[in-house]
Design a protein around this motif. Structure first.
Motif, PDB file in Angstrom:
ATOM      1  N   SER A 126       0.810  -1.216   0.000  1.00  0.00           N
ATOM      2  CA  SER A 126       0.000   0.000   0.000  1.00  0.00           C
ATOM      3  C   SER A 126       0.843   1.265   0.000  1.00  0.00           C
ATOM      4  N   ARG A 127       2.145   1.134   0.256  1.00  0.00           N
ATOM      5  CA  ARG A 127       3.031   2.296   0.251  1.00  0.00           C
ATOM      6  C   ARG A 127       3.826   2.411  -1.049  1.00  0.00           C
ATOM      7  N   ILE A 128       3.555   1.528  -1.988  1.00  0.00           N
ATOM      8  CA  ILE A 128       4.172   1.633  -3.312  1.00  0.00           C
ATOM      9  C   ILE A 128       3.331   2.570  -4.163  1.00  0.00           C
ATOM     10  N   THR A 129       3.956   3.587  -4.729  1.00  0.00           N
ATOM     11  CA  THR A 129       3.241   4.567  -5.535  1.00  0.00           C
ATOM     12  C   THR A 129       3.651   4.425  -6.996  1.00  0.00           C
ATOM     13  N   GLY A 130       2.736   4.718  -7.898  1.00  0.00           N
ATOM     14  CA  GLY A 130       3.048   4.633  -9.319  1.00  0.00           C
ATOM     15  C   GLY A 130       3.131   3.197  -9.802  1.00  0.00           C
ATOM     16  N   LYS A 131       3.713   3.025 -10.977  1.00  0.00           N
ATOM     17  CA  LYS A 131       3.797   1.718 -11.613  1.00  0.00           C
ATOM     18  C   LYS A 131       5.036   0.949 -11.153  1.00  0.00           C
ATOM     19  N   VAL A 132       4.905  -0.363 -11.150  1.00  0.00           N
ATOM     20  CA  VAL A 132       6.040  -1.255 -10.896  1.00  0.00           C
ATOM     21  C   VAL A 132       6.646  -1.614 -12.248  1.00  0.00           C
ATOM     22  N   ARG A 133       7.910  -1.278 -12.438  1.00  0.00           N
ATOM     23  CA  ARG A 133       8.577  -1.501 -13.727  1.00  0.00           C
ATOM     24  C   ARG A 133       9.575  -2.648 -13.585  1.00  0.00           C
ATOM     25  N   SER A 134       9.600  -3.507 -14.589  1.00  0.00           N
ATOM     26  CA  SER A 134      10.506  -4.655 -14.591  1.00  0.00           C
ATOM     27  C   SER A 134      11.872  -4.261 -15.119  1.00  0.00           C
ATOM     28  N   ARG A 135      12.897  -4.917 -14.630  1.00  0.00           N
ATOM     29  CA  ARG A 135      14.268  -4.712 -15.081  1.00  0.00           C
ATOM     30  C   ARG A 135      14.718  -5.956 -15.840  1.00  0.00           C
ATOM     31  N   GLY A 136      15.568  -5.768 -16.821  1.00  0.00           N
ATOM     32  CA  GLY A 136      15.992  -6.884 -17.656  1.00  0.00           C
ATOM     33  C   GLY A 136      17.114  -7.721 -17.081  1.00  0.00           C
ATOM     34  N   SER A 137      17.776  -7.230 -16.034  1.00  0.00           N
ATOM     35  CA  SER A 137      18.932  -7.946 -15.501  1.00  0.00           C
ATOM     36  C   SER A 137      18.506  -9.120 -14.633  1.00  0.00           C
ATOM     37  N   ALA A 138      19.472  -9.974 -14.318  1.00  0.00           N
ATOM     38  CA  ALA A 138      19.213 -11.151 -13.486  1.00  0.00           C
ATOM     39  C   ALA A 138      19.416 -10.806 -12.013  1.00  0.00           C
ATOM     40  N   PHE A 139      18.999 -11.723 -11.130  1.00  0.00           N
ATOM     41  CA  PHE A 139      19.191 -11.543  -9.692  1.00  0.00           C
ATOM     42  C   PHE A 139      20.687 -11.538  -9.373  1.00  0.00           C
ATOM     43  N   THR A 140      21.059 -10.705  -8.421  1.00  0.00           N
ATOM     44  CA  THR A 140      22.448 -10.660  -7.971  1.00  0.00           C
ATOM     45  C   THR A 140      22.633 -11.324  -6.611  1.00  0.00           C
ATOM     46  N   ALA A 141      21.553 -11.512  -5.878  1.00  0.00           N
ATOM     47  CA  ALA A 141      21.616 -12.137  -4.554  1.00  0.00           C
ATOM     48  C   ALA A 141      20.922 -13.494  -4.596  1.00  0.00           C
ATOM     49  N   GLU A 142      21.383 -14.390  -3.746  1.00  0.00           N
ATOM     50  CA  GLU A 142      20.795 -15.723  -3.677  1.00  0.00           C
ATOM     51  C   GLU A 142      19.434 -15.664  -2.994  1.00  0.00           C
TER      52      GLU A 142
END
Length: 317
Positions: free
Chosen positions: A208-224
Motif C-alpha cells: 500500500s506504500r508503493i506509488t506509481g507503476k512497478v517496472r521490470s528490469r531486464g537484468s538477473a538476480f544478484t543475490a541468492e
C-alpha cells in the motif's frame, strides 16, 4: 471469431498429439482448414506462431525438431503431455479456491480459471468444489493494491523491479530497486520480501506504500534467494510484535485505538489524556509517529528520542 480460434487451436493440438513424427508447417497448413484459408504465407506464419504460443501457454509441450534436410517439424509427444492423477482433500481444494479468489480480485481471473480447469482435466474429483467454503466462516484475502499483480509475476519469473516507495515517516516516495522473493498477506495487508539492491540487504515492503507503476528490469538476480522467506516474522519484528520490553506513553482520550488494543495497562490521567504501557520492540518509534500529536512518549528515553527525531524529519520535509 472466438469460436473459430478455439476450433483452430483444438485442430492444431490434435494434429500435434496424433502424429508419430514431426510435422512441418507445410503439412500442418494442408491438414487444418483454417490455415488453408489464410490469404498469404505471411498471414499463415503469423497465425501459426500465435497459435503455437497460445498452446504452449495453455500447457501443451510442443517440440521443435529439425530433420536431416534441415526442415523444421513440430510434434507434441503424449508422454510429455500427460499428468498423473491428482488427488486433493477438502482442505487442499479450499486453499486452491482461496488462491483463485485472490487472483480474481487482482485481475488474474483468466489465469485462475485456467488453472482450475487444468486441475479438473488432470483428475480433480468433480465432487470437490475449490470455490466452496469449508466451515462456518469463509476466509477472504482482499487484494486492492495495483502493485500486487506485477510483483507476483516478477516473483514467479525472478525479474528485478523498480518502484517508488514511501516509508511511513517520509513525506515523499523514493525509488527502490528490488529483487522480489515472495508476497504474503499479514493482518489484512500485503507485503513483499526481497533484496534491496541500493541497500544491499533483505527488506520488506508494504504494497500500500508503493506509488506509481512497478517496472521490470531486464537484468538477473544478484543475490541468492533463500529457501524460506519469513515475511510474517520479519514484519512482526519490525512492528514490535516480538517485543520483550515495555514503553510508557501518554495518549489522547478517544484516539489511538490500535495502541489501546496492545496496551497491557491503561490509566486515566485527566484533562483528556491516558497513560498506557505497551510492548516495546524494533519499529515501535515509526508506528508511534503515525499518531502525530495524539501520542507523547514518556519512557524509555531512547524511544522518546527516536520519535522526536522522526517528527523533526517529517516537519523539515
Amino acid at each position: 471469431m472466438a469460436i473459430a480460434k478455439a476450433e483452430r487451436l483444438m485442430n492444431l493440438a490434435l494434429c500435434l498429439l496424433g502424429t508419430r513424427r514431426p510435422l512441418s508447417k507445410r503439412e500442418l497448413r494442408e491438414s487444418i482448414e483454417a490455415y488453408l484459408e489464410a490469404g498469404s504465407d505471411d498471414s499463415f506464419n503469423r497465425m501459426f506462431e500465435r497459435d503455437k504460443d497460445d498452446l504452449r501457454e495453455l500447457g501443451l509441450v510442443i517440440e521443435t525438431v529439425e530433420n536431416l534436410d534441415g526442415e523444421v517439424g513440430y510434434l507434441a509427444r503424449r508422454d510429455s503431455n500427460s499428468l498423473p492423477p491428482i488427488t486433493l482433500d477438502a482442505e487442499e481444494a479450499a486453499a486452491l479456491g482461496l488462491a483463485a479468489k485472490v487472483w480474481q480480485q487482482a485481475r488474474l481471473a483468466g489465469a485462475a480459471s485456467g488453472a482450475l480447469q487444468k486441475l479438473r482435466a488432470a483428475g480433480l474429483p468433480e465432487d470437490v468444489d475449490p470455490y466452496e467454503a469449508h466451515g462456518a466462516l469463509e476466509p477472504r484475502i482482499p487484494v486492492h493494491e495495483a502493485a500486487f499483480e506485477p510483483l507476483m509475476l516478477a516473483c514467479r519469473d525472478r525479474r528485478p523491479v523498480l518502484f517508488e516507495y514511501r516509508k511511513a515517516t517520509a513525506v515523499r516516495p523514493e525509488p527502490r530497486q528490488v529483487e522480489p522473493w515472495a508476497l504474503e498477506c499479514w493482518r489484512g495487508h500485503w507485503y513483499l520480501a526481497g533484496f534491496d539492491r541500493d541497500r544491499g540487504a533483505e527488506r520488506v515492503f508494504r504494497l500500500s506504500r508503493i506509488t506509481g507503476k512497478v517496472r521490470s528490469r531486464g537484468s538477473a538476480f544478484t543475490a541468492e534467494v533463500p529457501d524460506v522467506v519469513t515475511v510474517r516474522e520479519t514484519v512482526a519484528s519490525w512492528a514490535g510484535e516480538t517485543a520483550d520490553r515495555s514503553a510508557l506513553i501518554r495518549l489522547r482520550s478517544g484516539a489511538g485505538y490500535p495502541l489501546r488494543a496492545k496496551a497491557s495497562a491503561v490509566r486515566e490521567l485527566g484533562d483528556g489524556w491516558d497513560e498506557l504501557e505497551i510492548p516495546y520492540g524494533h519499529g515501535l518509534d515509526a508506528w508511534l509517529v503515525e499518531f502525530g500529536p495524539d501520542v507523547v512518549v514518556l519512557e524509555p528515553a531512547e524511544l522518546r528520542a527516536d520519535v522526536v527525531d522522526r517528527l523533526r524529519a517529517v516537519a523539515k520535509g
